[in-house]
Each structure stands twice: as C-alpha cells, then as structure tokens.
Motif scaffolding. Structure first.
Motif, PDB file in Angstrom:
ATOM      1  N   ASP A   1       2.980  24.876 116.392  1.00 41.86           N
ATOM      2  CA  ASP A   1       3.900  24.093 116.839  1.00 41.86           C
ATOM      3  C   ASP A   1       5.164  24.614 117.789  1.00 41.86           C
ATOM      4  O   ASP A   1       5.791  23.845 118.531  1.00 41.86           O
ATOM      5  CB  ASP A   1       4.591  23.257 115.945  1.00 41.86           C
ATOM      6  CG  ASP A   1       3.624  22.335 114.984  1.00 41.86           C
ATOM      7  OD1 ASP A   1       3.602  22.417 113.715  1.00 41.86           O
ATOM      8  OD2 ASP A   1       2.642  21.687 115.631  1.00 41.86           O
ATOM      9  N   ASP A   2       5.308  25.676 117.636  1.00 39.35           N
ATOM     10  CA  ASP A   2       6.539  26.462 118.061  1.00 39.35           C
ATOM     11  C   ASP A   2       6.003  27.568 119.095  1.00 39.35           C
ATOM     12  O   ASP A   2       5.267  28.712 118.503  1.00 39.35           O
ATOM     13  CB  ASP A   2       7.385  26.838 116.891  1.00 39.35           C
ATOM     14  CG  ASP A   2       8.148  25.961 116.004  1.00 39.35           C
ATOM     15  OD1 ASP A   2       7.760  25.753 114.862  1.00 39.35           O
ATOM     16  OD2 ASP A   2       8.733  24.881 116.788  1.00 39.35           O
ATOM     17  N   TRP A   3       6.236  27.625 120.485  1.00 41.59           N
ATOM     18  CA  TRP A   3       6.083  28.584 121.274  1.00 41.59           C
ATOM     19  C   TRP A   3       6.974  29.177 121.916  1.00 41.59           C
ATOM     20  O   TRP A   3       8.054  28.581 122.260  1.00 41.59           O
ATOM     21  CB  TRP A   3       5.089  27.656 122.249  1.00 41.59           C
ATOM     22  CG  TRP A   3       3.890  26.876 121.707  1.00 41.59           C
ATOM     23  CD1 TRP A   3       3.717  25.997 120.841  1.00 41.59           C
ATOM     24  CD2 TRP A   3       2.483  27.561 121.691  1.00 41.59           C
ATOM     25  NE1 TRP A   3       2.431  25.581 120.648  1.00 41.59           N
ATOM     26  CE2 TRP A   3       1.706  26.658 121.026  1.00 41.59           C
ATOM     27  CE3 TRP A   3       2.062  28.613 122.435  1.00 41.59           C
ATOM     28  CZ2 TRP A   3       0.268  27.000 120.916  1.00 41.59           C
ATOM     29  CZ3 TRP A   3       0.627  28.878 122.265  1.00 41.59           C
ATOM     30  CH2 TRP A   3      -0.124  28.173 121.540  1.00 41.59           C
ATOM     31  N   GLY A   4       6.652  30.383 122.195  1.00 42.90           N
ATOM     32  CA  GLY A   4       7.634  31.008 123.481  1.00 42.90           C
ATOM     33  C   GLY A   4       7.204  30.597 124.638  1.00 42.90           C
ATOM     34  O   GLY A   4       6.552  29.755 125.031  1.00 42.90           O
ATOM     35  N   GLN A   5       8.088  31.185 125.711  1.00 41.52           N
ATOM     36  CA  GLN A   5       7.977  30.924 127.080  1.00 41.52           C
ATOM     37  C   GLN A   5       6.925  31.342 127.851  1.00 41.52           C
ATOM     38  O   GLN A   5       6.643  31.128 128.916  1.00 41.52           O
ATOM     39  CB  GLN A   5       9.465  31.356 127.711  1.00 41.52           C
ATOM     40  CG  GLN A   5       9.637  32.782 128.328  1.00 41.52           C
ATOM     41  CD  GLN A   5       9.861  33.547 127.325  1.00 41.52           C
ATOM     42  OE1 GLN A   5       9.911  33.156 125.998  1.00 41.52           O
ATOM     43  NE2 GLN A   5       9.625  34.970 127.467  1.00 41.52           N
ATOM     44  N   GLY A   6       6.318  32.517 127.345  1.00 42.38           N
ATOM     45  CA  GLY A   6       5.251  33.469 127.808  1.00 42.38           C
ATOM     46  C   GLY A   6       5.530  34.519 128.687  1.00 42.38           C
ATOM     47  O   GLY A   6       6.722  34.557 129.195  1.00 42.38           O
ATOM     48  N   THR A   7       4.730  35.431 128.776  1.00 38.35           N
ATOM     49  CA  THR A   7       4.775  36.724 129.617  1.00 38.35           C
ATOM     50  C   THR A   7       3.552  36.946 130.484  1.00 38.35           C
ATOM     51  O   THR A   7       2.286  36.793 130.022  1.00 38.35           O
ATOM     52  CB  THR A   7       5.150  37.685 128.826  1.00 38.35           C
ATOM     53  OG1 THR A   7       5.445  38.996 129.593  1.00 38.35           O
ATOM     54  CG2 THR A   7       4.060  38.327 127.766  1.00 38.35           C
TER      55      THR A   7
END
Length: 121
Positions: free
Chosen positions: A109-115
């Motif tokens: 459900d909870d995600w980072g912004q990505g790299t």
C-alpha cells in the motif's frame, strides 16, 4: 509510512548497483519491504521481498541469483544489491511496505517515489 529510494544511476551491462530504501513512520520490525520495478510501457513487477520480523527473503525468478535483498535494522534501511546488470533491467525501481509477507504488487500500500536505473549495452 515514508519510503525513500536512492542509488539508481547509469551503468554498463555486467556492472553492479546497490539501491537503498530508507524508511520511517512505522515499526520497522513488523513489516515486509518489497522491491519492484517498472519499465516504460510495462506493468510494475515484483523483484524481491524481505520480512523484517524474521529476515525471510523471497526472490522472483527474473532476479534470483543476481539480486540480493538485505535489511539494516539500525538504519531502518533495506538494500537491493544488483549484480551482472543487463539492459533489460532498465526501469524505475521502487520499494514498498506491507504488513504481510507476500509477493506481488497488490499487497503493498505504501510506495516510495522510485529511482531510475539505466543499463547500457
């Protein structure tokens, strides 16, 4: 829950990278952290997962033997060591948190912004 990825970049085929997922806002030991990626025009796919309560890990077939997931409990950070990178590994890489140890995008459900990881041939 906050997740912040870092460590992406441009590498040549065969090289290695280590991604980091710094976390805050939840009890680190109670969660599973997964690493995922999404290439242009493709669906987001799961890569590897670590259950932080007991250190159990799981790898999808696409990365088994090349990627290693680890957790640093003191730093509340989960790492993804990626070896022998291939051009087809080019994608945006995300980490995400789940309260259950289960593979697959839908459980998180909870995600980072990505790299961004780009592998040149």
């Amino acid at each position: 829950v906050q997740l912040v990825e870092s460590g992406g970049g441009l590498v040549q085929a065969g090289e290695s990278l280590t991604l980091s997922c710094a976390t805050s806002g939840f009890n680190f030991d109670d969660y599973t952290i997964g690493w995922f990626r999404q290439a242009p025009g493709k669906e987001r796919e799961g890569l590897s997962y670590i259950g932080l309560s007991d250190g159990d890990t799981y790898y999808e077939d696409s990365v088994k033997g090349r990627f290693t997931i680890t957790g640093d409990y003191a730093k509340r950070t989960v790492y993804l060591q990626m070896n022998n990178l291939k051009p087809e590994d080019t994608a945006v890489y995300y980490c995400a948190a789940s309260s259950v140890f289960i593979p697959g995008v839908d459980a998180y459900d909870d995600w980072g912004q990505g790299t961004q990881v780009t592998v040149s041939s």
